[in-house]
Design an enzyme around this catalytic site. Sequence first.
Site, mmCIF file in Angstrom:
data_model
loop_
_atom_site.group_PDB
_atom_site.id
_atom_site.type_symbol
_atom_site.label_atom_id
_atom_site.label_comp_id
_atom_site.label_asym_id
_atom_site.label_seq_id
_atom_site.Cartn_x
_atom_site.Cartn_y
_atom_site.Cartn_z
ATOM 1 N N GLY A 1 0.826 -1.200 0.000
ATOM 2 C CA GLY A 1 0.000 0.000 0.000
ATOM 3 C C GLY A 1 0.859 1.248 0.000
ATOM 4 N N SER B 1 2.976 3.854 1.169
ATOM 5 C CA SER B 1 3.673 4.037 2.455
ATOM 6 C C SER B 1 5.140 4.387 2.252
ATOM 7 C CB SER B 1 3.564 2.756 3.295
ATOM 8 O OG SER B 1 3.922 1.620 2.525
ATOM 9 N N LYS C 1 3.092 -1.045 -9.560
ATOM 10 C CA LYS C 1 3.139 0.406 -9.313
ATOM 11 C C LYS C 1 4.576 0.918 -9.399
ATOM 12 C CE LYS C 1 4.713 0.186 -4.823
ATOM 13 N NZ LYS C 1 5.567 1.059 -3.993
ATOM 14 N N ASP D 1 -1.485 3.377 -3.978
ATOM 15 C CA ASP D 1 -0.042 3.168 -4.079
ATOM 16 C C ASP D 1 0.515 3.724 -5.385
ATOM 17 O OD1 ASP D 1 2.325 2.376 -2.998
ATOM 18 O OD2 ASP D 1 1.966 0.231 -3.137
ATOM 19 N N SER E 1 10.056 8.248 -5.155
ATOM 20 C CA SER E 1 10.323 6.882 -5.605
ATOM 21 C C SER E 1 11.673 6.793 -6.301
ATOM 22 C CB SER E 1 9.220 6.423 -6.571
ATOM 23 O OG SER E 1 9.625 5.299 -7.317
ATOM 24 N N ASN F 1 12.525 4.517 -8.333
ATOM 25 C CA ASN F 1 12.272 4.143 -9.729
ATOM 26 C C ASN F 1 11.968 5.383 -10.568
ATOM 27 O OD1 ASN F 1 12.187 1.042 -9.588
ATOM 28 N ND2 ASN F 1 10.877 1.662 -7.900
ATOM 29 N N GLU G 1 13.262 -1.686 -7.620
ATOM 30 C CA GLU G 1 12.347 -2.813 -7.791
ATOM 31 C C GLU G 1 11.594 -2.743 -9.118
ATOM 32 O OE1 GLU G 1 12.518 -5.306 -5.945
ATOM 33 O OE2 GLU G 1 12.345 -4.920 -3.805
#
Length: 304
Positions: A121, A123, A176, A229, A239, A241, A258
Amino acid sequence: MKITIIGGGHLGFALAKVLAKKQPVTVWECSPTRQKEILKKIGLNKNITVETDLKKAAQKSNVIIFAVCSNVLEKIFYKVLKYSTGRVVFMIGSKGIHPSGQTFYEIFTRVTKRPILILSGPSYAGELSRGLPTAVVLAGKNKKALKQTEKIFAGTALRIFPSSDPIGVSLAGCLKNVAALGTGVLDHLHLGENVKAWYLVGVMQEIKKIVRVLDGKGETLEFLAGWGDLILTALGGKSRNYQFALGKLKKKEKVTLEGYENLKAVYGLIKEEEIRAPLLESLYEIFYKKAKPENLVEALRGER
């Protein structure tokens, strides 16, 4: 009750701080550098114990939470499975899918009858470790294990919403991160905000196709594990990514990416299942085939 967290990175440490407000927590970490960082951060918190021996950490645990990178999850899980004793609930907080295209939930439930739960989720670990209010989804098929595990977070900054769709929640947590690469590409091209909203709606439709084909529930994506998310990861700016796609991070910097790491497995999955997903395919071409970033915009316009 003995609670053990496998992995002392950002997520593992954040979960330890949250849980340690109510009960003792053991954190297993093999990296000497990270061990020192954790010990420095916890200070006088006597409810957090750092363990370097995986066998000792796993033994007699009632709840074991995995917060390691997805590329080492399978190897560590099998070791913990061998070392753990008695009744234990396994909670997977790692985001990713197996190189075969299967979720880790599917793989692990074939090798053990012990309950497997998926935690995912919106976070940011930094906010969670500071005690800021956060809500996530905990998914599994074992209702008793879900209820038992939900209780250990009661009264903390982390609100748990139970779900009976571990496959859908697993895929949402992985995809995501992949999708966040796309908003990084669009910002790299300086195309403004409108196009990112367009992109997120489009990529969510592709995520829904994948979830449904793999027997997840489409409605799972309408809540925290899906849209919640995706919005935080793709638009929040923090993030790794997203930052990697934007050009602020290089792969050689040894950071966990990831989304990038799982993109290859996701591409193989959509090809094998013959799922039409031009946006996700264009991301694979950009990051693995060195295609031009503009390919993502062409896919969005339906030109690919």
